[in-house]
Structure formats: structure tokens, C-alpha cells
Design an enzyme around this catalytic site. Structure first.
Site, PDB file in Angstrom:
ATOM      1  N   GLU A 530       0.863  -1.194   0.000  1.00  0.00           N
ATOM      2  CA  GLU A 530       0.000   0.000   0.000  1.00  0.00           C
ATOM      3  C   GLU A 530       0.896   1.240   0.000  1.00  0.00           C
ATOM      4  O   GLU A 530       0.813   2.091   0.876  1.00  0.00           O
ATOM      5  CB  GLU A 530      -0.953   0.005   1.197  1.00  0.00           C
ATOM      6  CG  GLU A 530      -0.301  -0.184   2.543  1.00  0.00           C
ATOM      7  CD  GLU A 530      -1.314  -0.038   3.690  1.00  0.00           C
ATOM      8  OE1 GLU A 530      -2.248   0.764   3.555  1.00  0.00           O
ATOM      9  OE2 GLU A 530      -1.146  -0.728   4.705  1.00  0.00           O
ATOM     10  N   GLU A 539       4.767   8.747  -3.620  1.00  0.00           N
ATOM     11  CA  GLU A 539       5.470   8.213  -2.449  1.00  0.00           C
ATOM     12  C   GLU A 539       6.385   7.061  -2.839  1.00  0.00           C
ATOM     13  O   GLU A 539       6.715   6.205  -2.020  1.00  0.00           O
ATOM     14  CB  GLU A 539       4.454   7.789  -1.378  1.00  0.00           C
ATOM     15  CG  GLU A 539       3.709   8.975  -0.780  1.00  0.00           C
ATOM     16  CD  GLU A 539       2.733   8.587   0.322  1.00  0.00           C
ATOM     17  OE1 GLU A 539       2.786   7.428   0.780  1.00  0.00           O
ATOM     18  OE2 GLU A 539       1.924   9.438   0.722  1.00  0.00           O
TER      19      GLU A 539
END
Length: 803
Positions: A530, A539
Site C-alpha cells: 500500500e 510516495e
């Protein structure tokens, strides 16, 4: 009637004021308390009175007479207004001054082309602002400019506003603007209005502004732009009887609206003879009340405050406990829209009422507003979760370089959708694995699952649940570099997972895979992660999954997620841009070069899908829609386009070339384009997207979203989305990710029928990843495409995400 949302969940409060454009009595402390007894939160008062108005008119008259009597070449100085006297104003410093909304004089004309009228108006305005500031007034409402004077007049008005902001250092200025100037009822100017005394040679001077439905918004845009988006400058928006297009409603919604003015003409009369608002009025009010700074409501010219001259009259506080029949809408199949002054044809259609009224409400308009307050639509899942985060700027997470706190993980774990969808994806992958008779990487036939970046372990739990629900055995590894989360994972393994999970503390890119009995390392069948951010890849999910792919079964290995796409659209968001401007001058000079994570709330899409734009109308709000079920988001569908995509696992040839470049050998090529050896350049991306602009506006930046396919198999795809076009279909009520915002240092004005072209790069130098973005505006004239403006090339390199 109590609404179904009467619960512990607090709903927005309505702060309601009573406004009379020609208030007969001075607003005394006793009158304020009397209004509060009735249920009002505030009263309005003019700063100066009729005595001062008469004095100014007399000065103008004497000046004009002096000019006419003077010799032809004699130049007289412009008239000067003497300082205020006590008889010129009803205002005085008092304990109730904070409960008053003050109005500057509506009879002045700051935008007048007549220099005498403009000079007198500026003096009146400055005297009023200075005296209000002295009295401790906080809120001042200024009637907006007359658009008939043209663009020069609006600029003249805007300059006066900018000057007033420096005169009253603590005053909040609200400029009263009509929502749609084309729907304003023609009002005859008051006999004492200075605009009536304009000299003939100045009448019609200058070209009047185009009075289209965006005319009032365009004037407001000039005013706030000249004041550089001042934090103490906002809009007092007057709601018309008939609402304009959804596009114009959305534009005003994005502005700093601090007052909603509801004149008597905005109200309808329903079949019971009660004052009510139309569905579009209700919808707009409810939306505005959910904003981080919700506006106040002003009820204007609905009649004097009852009981002022009757001390024996008992006031009953307006609580909003009205019967459904009393508050029923005036719109219906058998009931036409009835005005407060119905035509003879309308009056015939009003159902006749028998008997007497069961009660006599002294403030029916206020009671109805309180009824709306009590019966607001229930908050959505995202609204309940994101309370307090609306338009709040947050720096994107850097999980590779920072060890997250437990509370940060906890916020993500509250998502009611995300982890349920992950569990579905793992379960489907397991079922397909068995159905397709794939070999596993374990010696006992169990499917090997690695949760990379396990955090506090929610995906580990979901993987184990998927195994239990499908009856397919698994062997689970939890990989986490955060030493603090590693401790918690060990505790979960002992207390919740019964030792079924192997916990490994390491950066996933350094993990060699499951250790086998002979000391070698095995492979993993399914990698679950995730690592996605608000723009999917911001990210460093691509870099992380590239780095751990070497442990994945090369023949049958599955990555969950298997792919993800980044999406964007241009938006107008004055509130956020104003915050960034303040931040860039006081806290961080690079504020406009940072992609911010933000729960976008008070904004407007500049590019709308063609089908949505063509069909916009008030009828999109169903007449029979219950308030508790009414959707408060805009029914217009934005034009959101795909920027780029990442897929996993990557072809081995791509990783082989990346490995070849790493280290800078001659055979690896001449190095990276932006620094480093170029080992990560396969994760470079570029896009150029064009967005048609239907209505004039201002682009303050780009809103970014993502979609991801967690798993696509025999039972279909399991997908997550933050894209506003597809989110409801794919993952409604998901709260884990807010959008990302790419700001512009200088807002770009965009006319109707123009086009915005967005260029964006995902750059990397093997040490970090950053974004660069550029926005250009074009218009086509006589089949020639002309560039109107171009933004700076923004770069987040100095704030890039470290690898």
C-alpha cells in the site's frame, strides 16, 4: 419534526442576521437583545444616517452652484466633507458592537466617472471605514460597484477597497455582489443616490462591461486580485429569486463567501401560505454550510423586527420545529412557483385554506431558516472523517526516509473501503492461483505472500482473512523497515496472528526473500503493498516495487496492486492560493513549488465534460429529494485526464537495463539526463494534456488523483479510485487519500472558449524523485491558435521524495 440526523454528529450551525436596508430605529443594546430573544444572532446597522446623507447632498448642491457662478476659467478645488458629528451616525462603541454587521452607505458611487461624485464618494467611504474601525467594528459590508460604469469603474472601486483594508486594520470587508447580475430585478435609484447627480458629459463615458451571467463574478475577481487575495476581504453574496447555471453556482462556491444575503424576493410561498426557499437555494446553502468557514445568513427586508413597539408581546424563540406541511416546498406538479406577490393567475391556483391558522409565527422567515438548520442532509463518510482537514495543506509523506508515527498509520486504518477491497483482491488472486493450477514457491503448496511496507499490519490481517475465507493455505511474510512498527508487528504476531507470520525488519529493497533450510533464499508468489500516494507514484511506489521485484516468482508472480494511473484537472481555488501566498512570504519561500496533499473543499473545476456542461440545469436537483438524502457535491462532471501509468511486475529486460546503468559503467550508457547514472530513468514520465475551458475563470493550480487496479482476474477487477469521475463507482466512501494539489505561483486568467495546456514531468536523478509542471493558456481566433499566457516552470526538486 426532528430530522434523522439528530445524533452525536454535530451539524453546522446557522448564524442568522436581520437586515433592513432602511432601518427606522437606531440599533440599541435593547434592540439587539430583543432580536436575540426572537432567535436572531445579529443585526445590521448603517455606519452613517440620513442626517449625514443630507449634509453631503447639500455640499454637492452648493459646490455645483459655486461652479456655475464662477468665471469660465476659474478652477475650484473639489468639495471637502467636514468630519463626522455625533448627529451623523447611530454607531457608538458598546458591548454589543461585535454582534452588529455594519453597512457603508449605498447611496455613494465609488466607480463613478464623474470626478466630483467619485471624490465625494471616496470621502464618505473613508470617513465611514475610519469611524467603524474606531468603534471596534469587525464586520463591514460594502455594496458592490455599478457595472454600468465599465472596467475603469470597477478598477476605481477596487482601489478604494484596497485602501480601506489598510485604513481599518482589523475590519473584515465583505463586498456585496449579486450571484447573477442578469437576474437582478431592476431597482430604481434612490432620489438621494449620488449616481443621479452625474454630469451629462460623463454619462456613458467608457465602455460598459459585458453584462453576462459571469459579469458580477468578473468584477469581484478584479477587486480581490487588486487587493492580492487579502485575507480580510470576502464576498457577501446576494441570492437571486431564480438560480443561475450550475457552472456559475460552482464558481461562487469556490470564492471566500462570508455572507449569504436572502432578500424577501428570494422566498416563495407554498400551498400553505408559508415562506420557503426553492430546492436550488436549499442545496447551495447546505453546500456552503459544510465549508471550513461557513457563511452567515442575512434575512433582508422581510419586515421590521416584531414586537419592538409592543412591550407586552411575548417573543417565542425560533427553533425550527415546523410541521412538514408548513415547510413544504412551493414547487410541485400541482403547485406553481408562487411569489410573495402572486399574479392573478397564480393566485387562482393557490389551494384555498379553511379555518384559522393554528399559530401566528412572529418571524416566519427565521423559523424556516431554523427548520433548514435542523434538517440538513447527513454528512457523508468523507465529511465525517475529514472534519477540520478541508483545504488544509499537508506535505506529502516520505515513508522511505521518515519513520511514521503510530497515529499516522491509525488514520489510514480507519478507511472502511480500502482494506476490504485489498482482502477481496488477495482472495481472488488465491482462487485464480488454485484454479489455474500454478505451482507455489513453498515446499508444502502454500501460496507465499509478502506484505511489503507492512506498517502496523492491516494488510497482513487481510491476507490471513482471505486465506481463511477461500480455504487456500498461505505463508505470510511482513516486511517493515520502521523499527517502531516492527515491535508492534511482533506483538500482533503473538497476540492476533498466532505466530503464523514471519516478521522481517528491513528495507523491502534489501530483502533477499524467504530463507530456505539450506541457507539460500526462495521466492514470493504474491507481493501486497500500500505504497500509493495521492498522485499514485508520489510516495515512490514504482521505485519500491522495482526494488523488491527480485524476490517475486518470475513465472507466476503477482503484484497487488498490479497497475496505477495518475490523473489531473485544472481548478480554481482562491482560498488555498491565498494560504500559499501567505505561507510563501512568511514560512516557506518554496511553497508554490510543493505538491500539497489537501482535502479539496472550496474549489471549482475549470474544465467540465461536454455532456455534463450541456445538460446543466436546476432540474438536476430532484423536486422530491429529501433533505437528509440530498447530495451536496456539484452535479457537473469534471474533465479529468490521465497523465501516465505504472504496471507491476516490470518486464525483466527493463530491470536488467536498470541494473546495467547502475554504477556508471561504460556499457550502461552516458549517465542520466537529470543526474545520476540513469538507473531509475525507466520511471521517468511526461505528459501534455489539453483542457477546454467553457466559462471564464482563474486557474490557481492542478488537482491530482489516481486510480489503481489491485487485481484483475477471472472474477473481474478490484479497483480503487480517488478520481471524482470514477470514485463512486469503484470505491465509494474511501477516505485513505486526499487529492494532491500542484499550485501556480501566478494565477492564470482564462476566458470562455479558451484552452489550458498542461505539461508535467516526473523527474529522477537516482537519489530522489520530483515533479515539474507548466501551464499555458491558448485561444483560437480566425483559425489561429494564440498563446494568451504561460506560467513559470514549477519544480519540486528541492522538496523531492528521497529514494
Amino acid at each position: 419534526m426532528d430530522s434523522e440526523n439528530d445524533s452525536a454528529e454535530l451539524m453546522p450551525m446557522f448564524y442568522v442576521g436581520h437586515h433592513e436596508t432602511k432601518r427606522a430605529l437606531p440599533v440599541s443594546t435593547q434592540l439587539v437583545h430583543h432580536a436575540q430573544d426572537l432567535g436572531y444572532d445579529m443585526l445590521t446597522t448603517p455606519i452613517t444616517n440620513a442626517h449625514f446623507h443630507t449634509r453631503v447632498l447639500a455640499l454637492l448642491s452648493s459646490y455645483r452652484q459655486a461652479v456655475s457662478d464662477a468665471p469660465p476659467k476659474q478652477i475650484l478645488p473639489l468639495p471637502l466633507i467636514a468630519a463626522l458629528d455625533a448627529v451623523d451616525t447611530p454607531l457608538t462603541p458598546s458591548d454589543t458592537i461585535s454582534q452588529l454587521v455594519t453597512f457603508t452607505s449605498s447611496w455613494i458611487d465609488l466607480a463613478s466617472p464623474d470626478p466630483v461624485i467619485a471624490h465625494l464618494s471616496r470621502q464618505v467611504f473613508n470617513l465611514e471605514i475610519a469611524y467603524a474601525a474606531f468603534c471596534g467594528v469587525v464586520t463591514v459590508v460594502v455594496p458592490g460597484p455599478a457595472l454600468t460604469h465599465g472596467a475603469n469603474g470597477v478598477s476605481q472601486f477596487a482601489r478604494a477597497i484596497k485602501e480601506a483594508l489598510s485604513t481599518g486594520s482589523y475590519i473584515q470587508l465583505h463586498v456585496m455582489m449579486p450571484m447573477d447580475v442578469t437576474k437582478c430585478a431592476e431597482e430604481k435609484e434612490d432620489l438621494g443616490n449620488l449616481a443621479r447627480f452625474i454630469q451629462p458629459e460623463f454619462v456613458g463615458q467608457g465602455q460598459a462591461m459585458d453584462i453576462d451571467e459571469f459579469g458580477a463574478w468578473d468584477a469581484w475577481n478584479v477587486i480581490r486580485t487588486m487587493s492580492r487575495y487579502h485575507s480580510r476581504l470576502s464576498v457577501a453574496l446576494e441570492l437571486p429569486r431564480r438560480f443561475p447555471s450550475l457552472a456559475l453556482q460552482a464558481r461562487w462556491y469556490s470564492e471566500p463567501v462570508r455572507l449569504l444575503n436572502l432578500p424577501a424576493s428570494s422566498f416563495l410561498v407554498n400551498a400553505r401560505g408559508s415562506f420557503v426557499l426553492s430546492k436550488p437555494h436549499q442545496h447551495f446553502i447546505f453546500r456552503c454550510m459544510r465549508l471550513r468557514s461557513s457563511p452567515w445568513l442575512l434575512l433582508t427586508d422581510i419586515g421590521p423586527i416584531p414586537g419592538v413597539n409592543d412591550p407586552e408581546m411575548i417573543m417565542s424563540y425560533s427553533t425550527g420545529h415546523l410541521s412538514p406541511e408548513t415547510a413544504a416546498d412551493a414547487l410541485g406538479p400541482e403547485s406553481p412557483t408562487i411569489s410573495t406577490s402572486p399574479t392573478p393567475a397564480e393566485a387562482v391556483k393557490i389551494p384555498k385554506k379553511s379555518g384559522k391558522k393554528t399559530y401566528d409565527d412572529p418571524a416566519p422567515h427565521l423559523s424556516y431558516i431554523r427548520y433548514l438548520q435542523r434538517n440538513q442532509p447527513i454528512k457523508s463518510t468523507l465529511e465525517r472523517f475529514g472534519g477540520g482537514f478541508q483545504d488544509y495543506l499537508q506535505s506529502p509523506l516520505q515513508p522511505l526516509t521518515d519513520n511514521l508515527e503510530s497515529i499516522t498509520y491509525e488514520v489510514f486504518e480507519k478507511d472502511p473501503i480500502k482494506y476490504a477491497w485489498y482482502e477481496r483482491a488477495v482472495a481472488q488472486a488465491l482462487q485464480d492461483w488454485v484454479a489455474q493450477k500454478k505451482s507455489t514457491s513453498s515446499d508444502n503448496g502454500a501460496v507465499v505472500i509478502a506484505v511489503t511496507g507492512a506498517g502496523r499490519g492491516p494488510l497482513v490481517t487481510r491476507a490471513l482473512n482471505a486465506s481463511e475465507s477461500t480455504g487456500i493455505p498461505v505463508r505470510v511474510f511482513a516486511i517493515e523497515k520502521n523499527p517502531n512498527a516492527y515491535v508492534l508487528l511482533q506483538r500482533h504476531n503473538m497476540e492476533e496472528w498466532s505466530g503464523r507470520v514471519t516478521i522481517v525488519k528491513t528495507d523491502m529493497r534489501a530483502w533477499k526473500g524467504p530463507m530456505l533450510p539450506d541457507g539460500s533464499y526462495g521466492k514470493v508468489d504474491i507481493i501486497v503493498s500500500e505504497l500509493l500516494g495521492s498522485f499514485a507514484d508520489n510516495e515512490l511506489s514504482p521505485e519500491c516495487l522495482d526494488g523488491v521485484q527480485h524476490v517475486l516468482n518470475p513465472e507466476h508472480g503477482i503484484s497487488i496492486p498490479s497497475s496505477y494511473t495518475a490523473h489531473m484537472t485544472p481548478i480554481s481555488t482562491p482560498r488555498i492560493w491565498s494560504d500559499l501566498l501567505s505561507r510563501s512570504t512568511t514560512i516557506d519561500s518554496s511553497a508554490f513549488d510543493i505538491p500539497w496533499v489537501v482535502m479539496l473543499s472550496q474549489f471549482d473545476y475549470l474544465s467540465i465534460s461536454s455532456a455534463s456542461y450541456a445538460s446543466q440545469s436546476q432540474s438536476q436537483i430532484p423536486k422530491d429529494a429529501k433533505m437528509s438524502q440530498m447530495k451536496l457535491d456539484s452535479p457537473l462532471i469534471p474533465n479529468v485526464q490521465t497523465a501516465w501509468e505504472f504496471s507491476h511486475p516490470l518486464p525483466p529486460s527493463v530491470l536488467a537495463q536498470s541494473a546495467l546503468r547502475r554504477g556508471g559503467s561504460a556499457i550502461g550508457g552516458g549517465g542520466g539526463f537529470t543526474g545520476g547514472d540513469g538507473a531509475n530513468e525507466h520511471n521517468f514520465r511526461f505528459c501534455k494534456l489539453a483542457f477546454p475551458i467553457q466559462d471564464q475563470g482563474v486557474c490557481h493550480g492542478l488537482a491530482g488523483y489516481f486510480e489503481t487496479v489491485l487485481y484483475a482476474g477471472s472474477q473481474g477487477s478490484v479497483e480503487l479510485s480517488t478520481n471524482p469521475v470514477t470514485m463512486e463507482e469503484k470505491s465509494q466512501d474511501m477516505i485513505s487519500w486526499f487529492p494532491i494539489f500542484f499550485p501556480l505561483k501566478t494565477p492564470i486568467q482564462v476566458p470562455a472558449g479558451s484552452e489550458l495546456e498542461i505539461s508535467m514531468w516526473r523527474q529522477t536523478d537516482d537519489r530522489k524523485v520530483w515533479y515539474e509542471w507548466l501551464v499555458e493558456s491558448f485561444v483560437t481566433v480566425n483559425n489561429r491558435r494564440l498563446r494568451l499566457s504561460i506560467s513559470d516552470l514549477h519544480s519540486s526538486k528541492s522538496n523531492g521524495c528521497l529514494m
